[in-house]
Design an enzyme around this catalytic site. Sequence first.
Site, short mmCIF file in Angstrom:
data_model
loop_
_atom_site.label_atom_id
_atom_site.label_comp_id
_atom_site.label_asym_id
_atom_site.label_seq_id
_atom_site.Cartn_x
_atom_site.Cartn_y
_atom_site.Cartn_z
N HIS A 218 -6.72 2.45 4.64
CA HIS A 218 -6.95 2.41 6.10
C HIS A 218 -7.35 3.82 6.51
CE1 HIS A 218 -3.64 -0.53 5.50
NE2 HIS A 218 -4.13 -1.20 6.52
N ASP B 173 -4.48 6.23 6.72
CA ASP B 173 -3.75 6.55 5.49
C ASP B 173 -4.25 7.85 4.91
OD1 ASP B 173 -2.80 3.94 5.69
OD2 ASP B 173 -4.25 3.16 4.25
C1 XLS Z 1 -0.21 -6.15 6.25
C2 XLS Z 1 -1.49 -6.22 5.59
C3 XLS Z 1 -2.27 -4.92 5.54
C4 XLS Z 1 -3.70 -5.22 5.18
C5 XLS Z 1 -4.66 -4.15 5.54
O1 XLS Z 1 0.62 -7.05 6.16
O2 XLS Z 1 -1.30 -6.74 4.31
O3 XLS Z 1 -1.69 -4.01 4.69
O4 XLS Z 1 -3.83 -5.52 3.83
O5 XLS Z 1 -4.60 -3.79 6.86
#
Ligand code: XLS
Length: 440
Positions: free
Chosen positions: A99, A102
Amino acid sequence: MAYFENVNQIKFEGHTSTNPLAFKYYNPEEKIAGKSMEELLRFGVAYWHTFTMDGSDPFGSGNMLRSWDKFSGMDLAKARVEAAFEFFEKINVPFFCFHDVDVAPEGNTLKETYENLDEIVEMIKDYMSTSKTKLLWNTANMFSHPRFVHGAATSVNADVFAYSAAKVKKGLEVAKDLGSENYVFWGGREGYETLLNTNMKLELDNLGRFFHMAVDYAKEIGYTGQFLIEPKPKEPTKHQYDFDVATGLAFLQKYDLQNHFKFNIEANHATLAGHTFEHELHVARINGMLGSVDANQGDPLLGWDTDEFPTDLYSSTLAMYEILKNGGLGSGGLNFDAKVRRGSFEPEDLFYAHIAGMDSFAIGLKVAQKLIDDKVLDGFIEERYSSYTTGIGKDIVEGNTNFHKLEDYALQLPEIKNTSGRTERLKSIINQYLLSALSK
Ligand code: XLS
Ligand code: NI
Ligand code: NI
């Protein structure tokens, strides 16, 4: 600087190895039906769980021992990139995912946030130029910051809609710049808490508008990666709009977006929706919508997204069965959207966890291929539906009948005979296949 100095390159040593820092089943070069395990499994590391999150939960602060945590701000972001590429090389994965927040800290303004992101993306690009690890997907985090309290593209506040559009616009530029194979939309706050204060129709229409603008912008800048929607029924929002694959598909069809998207299916989201992992993969597959996978597992005793590393071989086998039946994942892969448990706070645990996940899917792949080669389920299912290959069944399937003819046929039927579905017999065959694959 080395961030994981106690760990060398992880290698395949076979199922008799007792070395905890070795693959027992994942042999990247081994060919399965003509393709290497590496090409078929396309493993990815999730940046957030492995390098950004610190083990904190609603009851306790961060406890993960990470050597990069001595830094802060942009220095921390840079240290994480260095640590990440060292990790990718040592664990030997072809992909990673992130993301925006991140990899780079948010600034005080959107402009500052962009500047931070640009600087880190340049650094990532530099590392990627000499690394084999590529970007499976990136995404915009539109759920953590307080501005997204009422959603992002489905927010009640048009300013938030605009801000979200800017984030995705930037995300698509980053995707293009880093050659990302896919771009993910996970709408953690795209949903609602109570209908007492919600205009669901407007929110969904806005989400449709938002996705069309994203499609248009990707086209404008020549970004050709696959768009993926990641369904999840709830958490953090009570009712999430992308509940599961079937709901997401109906949404895409209603807004005429089905040709621009596929699904990124997460195992733990499937079970939260009351489905099995393989159900979600199957629904996506038979509709030509299986794009990528967030490989993890939930805990049947806990009702939330625990994001555990996948170790359930039964599940990895049935998942790989769907993926092989799909002809692979195309530009998608198996991203470990999974975190080590709070008690597993040492850096080596990150390696043990990924080894466990990679070995589990390698086993799943081998067993699934064998089930397909031997036509174990195909043969049974073909036979089970054989009444549709001749006589009245053939007429039904080919559209050569109607209620009048069917009634005539039913009226002259003698006693109707059904045959057993043999669930238990089939389950015991799968156990046999699992055990014989493991003993090789
Ligand atoms: C959350 C999601 C997130 C997505 C990406 O539950 O899994 O991590 O994979 O935003
Ligand atoms: Ni996910
Ligand atoms: Ni999740």
